[in-house]
Design an enzyme around this catalytic site. Structure first.
Site, mmCIF file in Angstrom:
data_model
loop_
_atom_site.group_PDB
_atom_site.id
_atom_site.type_symbol
_atom_site.label_atom_id
_atom_site.label_comp_id
_atom_site.label_asym_id
_atom_site.label_seq_id
_atom_site.Cartn_x
_atom_site.Cartn_y
_atom_site.Cartn_z
ATOM 1 N N LYS A 40 -3.157 -5.054 -0.705
ATOM 2 C CA LYS A 40 -1.762 -4.696 -0.772
ATOM 3 C C LYS A 40 -1.067 -5.627 0.352
ATOM 4 O O LYS A 40 -1.314 -5.847 1.254
ATOM 5 C CB LYS A 40 -1.397 -3.172 -0.452
ATOM 6 C CG LYS A 40 -0.152 -2.794 -0.644
ATOM 7 C CD LYS A 40 0.117 -1.414 -0.256
ATOM 8 C CE LYS A 40 1.475 -0.693 -0.469
ATOM 9 N NZ LYS A 40 1.656 0.820 0.024
ATOM 10 N N SER A 84 3.572 3.454 -3.480
ATOM 11 C CA SER A 84 4.101 2.049 -3.376
ATOM 12 C C SER A 84 3.030 1.194 -3.665
ATOM 13 O O SER A 84 3.036 -0.039 -4.059
ATOM 14 C CB SER A 84 4.810 1.877 -2.073
ATOM 15 O OG SER A 84 3.838 1.960 -0.966
ATOM 16 N N SER A 97 1.459 7.155 -0.844
ATOM 17 C CA SER A 97 1.607 5.763 -1.611
ATOM 18 C C SER A 97 0.348 5.237 -2.088
ATOM 19 O O SER A 97 0.096 4.344 -2.749
ATOM 20 C CB SER A 97 1.863 4.621 -0.668
ATOM 21 O OG SER A 97 3.490 4.813 -0.534
#
Lengths: 94, 481, 489
Positions: C80, C155, C179
């Site tokens: 990420k 996210s 997330s």
């Protein structure tokens, strides 16, 4: 309304965010919606409840007073938008 | 006319004597090229986290104990949020509602009277970076440059009660606080390097009134003298405002050293909303009795106790004892000399006279000078055994101060040994008498002060090396022949 | 070559050590695949082709020299884009950090590098991890591999979509209020949020420090156990990482759940949840009961207060964490500003997206003078109540099972205009962040053709329990194809 346009402007000022004039109202409405949903917390009686800031019962995490080499000046300044004489340059303060 | 009294509280920031910064491994060394004592953590780069330096807590506890504070069993760090370019994260890690120490005091001596000044709290925090403004000052600068070397250097902030009622008391408080922090090895307290900084809260009220007046906060006082001058000015200013029927405005004012005045910095309305929140990246501190006791063991005799002991044990006058104990190094120096040489008053005279004169003249700390107790003792011995005169001794001391050479080497090199050989002196005295017949005549006709002149002439002739007592004796003998 | 899309860590390890495949061949195959598939999925912000191949060559050399390699050696993964990687851009998918290159690497990144991992690149996310659909990325929106008209969740939408699409064997995400788990549920992959303190946060660009955790996203439970072990443990650079031993999580994967006491908190089935999801989750519960787990309906009474309390605490911390993005020493700066204050305001105003600004303002408001007690302090107290709910329930139960999300992946654009509706997709994931306890999302079937996620929640540092239950369930569920058919030839 839980938050007024004026309060929103104040908050934006505190947070150092420029918000275009034409977006102020939308932000105010959205924050108002969110704050209203947060009002739900008022249903709970928390008078005798301790607040939780740290979820773990861990205490006293420390390190020894040892010096280690930092990063070089080049790396320190590497991402800077403006540099002069090895320092970060910023526009006038007052 | 109303008589007024001032109410003063001080907020003092002192840099702690650690090797590394409070939350990262960077050195705390003063100076260094800009932005060379930095790492991702103190630069506040995204993703970095603070880890507390244990020594910082030790020193904060030590300072707290030396200031008679209660050490908190449970303490935590908080974030103080405000935007300023010297603060890379735009928050300062500090302590808000649970400081490490609170409710202490220290005693000050003003005009021979002792007064207790309360300490509200003492907490740990990180220092900010340094800004250099183009041009001379922040106002009117086109731009500023930021150096983060100092960012993250550990500080303690010590907040006093508003217990001081004059600039002299404030000065005495700061003197005493500085001495305590130095004695305990908590801080270097070098105001010129910014390792000791001071802000003041000042108000005035009619004498005898219990109600506090509106206060102002005065910042930017960079020396002891500045503190005193700024307070004098500010108290005077507030009294004037009241006398003219006005009201003191609650605000933050800045001391302008050049103009000798305080100026409005920001009004109450512009006061920061710091939005404190518990620092989530640092876990709380729990300080148990063992920890506190371990630190208590390391606290040396403190300045006022030592002063008292010097008066009692060495018979020093109050004044001398106060000066000699004003810094731990000076007091240690004194005791080292007295231990070997005795004669406390003579030693304190030398310290208060020659040593402090030279330190002040050169703007130096005792540590920076090469003079050792051994050196001073040797000089005192040389005087005592008559090898050098008292006057030459001062010359030797200054030379030793400047070069670091031993007294014996200096004396040898400069040929300063006292002439105590009567044969040699008799020759010199004879020629002095021959060259000054008028003075000889004067003495013999009863003008006894002519002796002093003749001794002076002999000293001049020997470049001060003649043993004055011996010169005196021989002259007297010869004059009465 | 085998279909790389379906490979798992253990399979790759075998292929590499048996010398049936080299790390370079494998890496090239992945880079090729990303080349072909990512224009459709859009999971990657940065592809680090050269360093990936260089890392692979090193692994191949080690193998050729007969060195023993670890399980993660030569296994391609991706991160990420809020995990700092020295020398490779870390953008948080924000204009603010569009060109920022960190001079240091996150602890988890260093750990994986030492384990011989091959980093293929950095993955898309909602800006600064604020969002539930990856639509808040400054750069582009990632598509759900199961239906590209739908969002992958957020996210960590890039990391979950990448695993679901087979573009990486595993990825790391971060989870502040769900997330990792919410997008794992939307994309039909396994996602685990460890106990707060299990994994070092050093080098994770903070959103809400008291809630953030880094965790693995994988195709199956075994891979999840392997990656979790590799990234866990105390880090002297993170005071909130906990100094307790890291177990060998794979050992928990026995298929045994006999006697485990599992609570089914009724509150998670009451609030606006789709009927189909309830059915899938309850079917999974039945399966576990068949395996000997003791499942029982119970109550976590403060569940509904977790979300409003979260939306005070997380933005409050974020407002402080993100204050550093000011244009002074890194990141975006408005070059035209004439003084510092306007530089701050414009740099932040232009450099940060609307959701980020919204949350910063919300958090600033909650901490500001006069509102602190009513909002921030109140939320912290409610956090205590939520924690107490769990503490009490753990006296009786080893774990809880809930749906991961109230609905399946929604259509792109559906909730963009309504932040509050978007927030509600975190309803079931937020409580475990607030309590700091571990939780995992495991695929448990499909509704309307889209994956459904089952959430398991356990005691602090009982990741083994999570993995044990998840593995037993996965084992029992059958290894039906759980990846979308994407190969576009």
């Amino acid at each position: 309304m839980t938050i007024s346009l004026k309060e929103l402007e104040h908050v934006a000022e505190l947070a150092r965010l420029s918000i275009p004039e034409n977006e102020l109202k939308a932000y105010t409405c959205q924050l108002d919606d969110i704050l209203k949903s947060i009002e739900k917390l008022k249903e709970l009686d928390t008078d005798n409840v301790e607040p939780t800031a740290h979820i773990l019962p861990v205490r006293n995490v420390m390190r020894g007073d040892i010096v280690r080499e930092g990063i070089g000046r080049e790396d320190a300044l590497g991402g800077a938008p403006d540099v002069e004489e090895g320092q970060f340059k910023v526009p006038k303060i007052v | 006319m109303t008589e007024y009294e001032a109410v003063i509280g001080l907020e003092v920031h002192a840099e702690l004597k650690t090797n590394s910064k409070i939350f990262c491994f960077c050195t705390t060394e003063f100076g260094g090229k800009p932005n060379t004592h930095v790492c991702p953590i103190c630069l506040g780069l995204p993703g970095t986290l603070p880890v507390l330096n244990e020594k910082v807590v030790d020193l904060a506890i030590k300072a707290g104990l030396a200031l008679n504070c209660e050490i908190a069993e449970f303490s935590k760090f908080d974030r103080k949020n405000y935007y300023y370019p010297d603060l890379p994260k735009n928050f300062q890690i500090s302590q808000y509602d649970l400081p490490i120490a609170r409710e202490g005091y220290l005693n000050i001596d003003v005009d021979g009277r002792q007064k207790r000044i309360g300490i509200t709290r003492l907490h740990m925090e990180e220092d900010a970076g340094k800004l250099v403004h183009s041009g001379d000052s922040i106002t009117g600068a086109d731009y500023s440059l930021v150096d983060y070397n100092r960012t993250g250097v550990p500080l303690i902030e010590i907040v006093s009660e508003p217990d001081m009622s004059s600039p002299e008391e404030a000065r005495a408080y700061l003197d005493q606080l500085k001495a305590i922090l130095e004695y305990t090895d908590v801080s270097d307290c070098k105001m010129q390097e910014g390792s000791l900084r001071c802000d003041a809260n000042v108000s005035v009220r009619p004498k005898g009134s219990q109600k506090l007046g509106t206060k102002t906060e005065v910042k930017n006082m960079n020396s002891f003298r500045a503190l005193q001058r700024a307070l004098e000015y500010e108290i005077e200013r507030q009294i004037e405002v009241l006398e003219e029927g006005g009201q003191v405005v609650q605000e933050t004012r800045s001391w302008n050293e050049a103009r000798g005045i305080t100026e409005t910095m920001r009004s109450k309305e512009d006061a920061h909303d710091y939005r404190y929140l518990p620092e989530p990246d640092l876990v709380p501190l729990v300080i148990d009795v063992e920890w506190v006791e371990r630190i208590r063991q390391t606290i040396p005799e403190l300045p006022l106790e030592r002063k008292k002991r010097f008066v009692e044990e060495y018979g020093l006058p109050e004044y001398d004892a106060g000066v000699v104990t004003s810094s731990k190094k000076l007091a240690d120096f004194f005791e080292a000399c007295v231990e070997k040489f005795g004669n406390p008053k003579e030693v304190s005279n030398w310290i208060m006279g020659e040593l402090m004169r030279l330190l002040n003249a050169n703007n130096m700390e005792l540590n920076d000078s090469p003079v050792t107790p051994g050196g001073l003792i040797r000089i005192l011995e040389l005087v005592k055994e008559g090898t050098i005169s008292g006057k030459i001794a001062k010359q030797v001391f200054e030379e030793m101060f400047n070069t670091g050479e031993t007294p014996d080497a200096i004396i040898k090199k400069k040929n300063l040994i006292q002439i105590s050989d009567s044969g040699e002196l008799e020759g010199i005295i004879a020629s002095v008498m021959e060259n000054n017949p008028k003075s000889v005549e004067d003495y013999r006709s009863g003008k006894k002060q002519a002796l002093k002149f003749l001794v002076g002439q002999v000293m001049k002739e020997t470049k001060g090396k003649a043993n004055p007592q011996l010169v005196n004796d021989i002259l007297l003998k010869k004059l009465s022949e | 070559m085998e279909n790389i899309v379906n490979l798992t860590i253990t399979e790759i390890h075998k292929l590499l050590t048996d010398k049936e495949l080299s790390a370079v061949e494998l890496t090239k195959a992945f880079l090729d695949y990303i080349d072909r598939i990512d224009p459709t999925i859009r999971a990657f912000i940065t592809v680090t082709e050269n360093t990936a191949l260089a890392q692979a060559e090193e692994i191949d050399r080690a193998i050729a020299q007969g060195k023993k390699i670890g399980l993660l050696s030569g296994v391609p993964m991706a991160l990420k884009d809020n995990l700092c990687t020295a020398g490779v851009k870390t953008t948080c998918c924000s204009k603010m950090l569009e060109n920022w290159v960190s001079p240091y690497s996150a602890t988890v990144v260093e750990k994986l590098q030492e384990a011989g991992a091959i980093m293929l690149g950095k993955l898309n996310m909602d800006e600064f991890a604020m969002g539930s659909s990856t639509e808040n990325s400054k750069f582009f929106t990632t598509k759900n591999p199961w239906d590209t008209s739908r969002v992958p969740g957020g996210s960590s939408g890039g990391p979950t979509a990448a695993v679901a699409a087979g573009e990486a064997i595993y990825t790391l995400g971060s989870d502040t209020g769900g997330s990792i788990r919410q997008p794992a549920s939307f994309c039909g992959v396994v996602g685990l949020k460890p106990t707060y303190g299990r994994v070092s946060r050093y080098g994770l660009i903070a959103f809400a420090s008291s809630l953030d955790q880094i965790g693995p996203i994988t195709k199956n439970v075994r891979d999840c156990a392997i990656v979790l072990k590799a990234i866990s443990g105390f880090d002297p650079y993170d005071s909130t990482s906990v100094d307790i031993e890291v177990p060998d999580y794979e050992k928990a994967l026995t298929g045994e759940v006999n006697g485990l006491r599992i609570g089914i908190p009724k509150e998670y089935f009451e609030i606006g949840i789709s009927k189909e999801i309830t059915e899938k989750v309850l079917k999974a519960v039945e399966l576990l009961e068949d395996l000997g787990a003791v499942c029982e309906e119970m109550s976590l009474p403060h569940t509904e207060y977790a979300l409003p309390a979260y939306y005070v605490i997380a933005p409050a911390e974020a407002s402080s964490n993100l204050a550093r993005f000011d244009g002074v020493s890194y990141g975006y700066r408005d070059e035209n500003a004439e003084d510092v204050i306007s530089m701050y305001k414009n740099s932040r105003g232009e450099g940060l997206g609307p959701e980020v600004k919204r949350r910063i303002m919300l958090g600033t408001y909650a901490l500001s003078s006069g509102y602190y007690d009513a909002y921030y302090l109140k939320a912290q107290k409610v956090r205590t109540l939520i924690k107490q709910d769990f503490d009490k329930a753990f006296e009786k139960f080893d774990a809880f099972i809930t749906p991961t999300t109230p609905s399946i992946a929604f259509k792109a654009g559906d909730k963009v205009e309504d932040p509050l509706a978007m927030y509600k997709s975190d309803l079931f994931t937020v409580p475990s962040n607030m309590a700091g306890i571990p939780a995992i999302s495991v695929p448990c079937g499909f509704a309307e053709g889209m994956p459904v996620g089952l959430q398991i929640i356990a005691k602090p540092f009982a990741e083994e329990t999570l993995l044990r239950i998840a593995y037993a369930y996965e084992n029992c569920r059958g290894t039906e194809v759980l990846l979308p058919d994407l190969e576009v030839n």
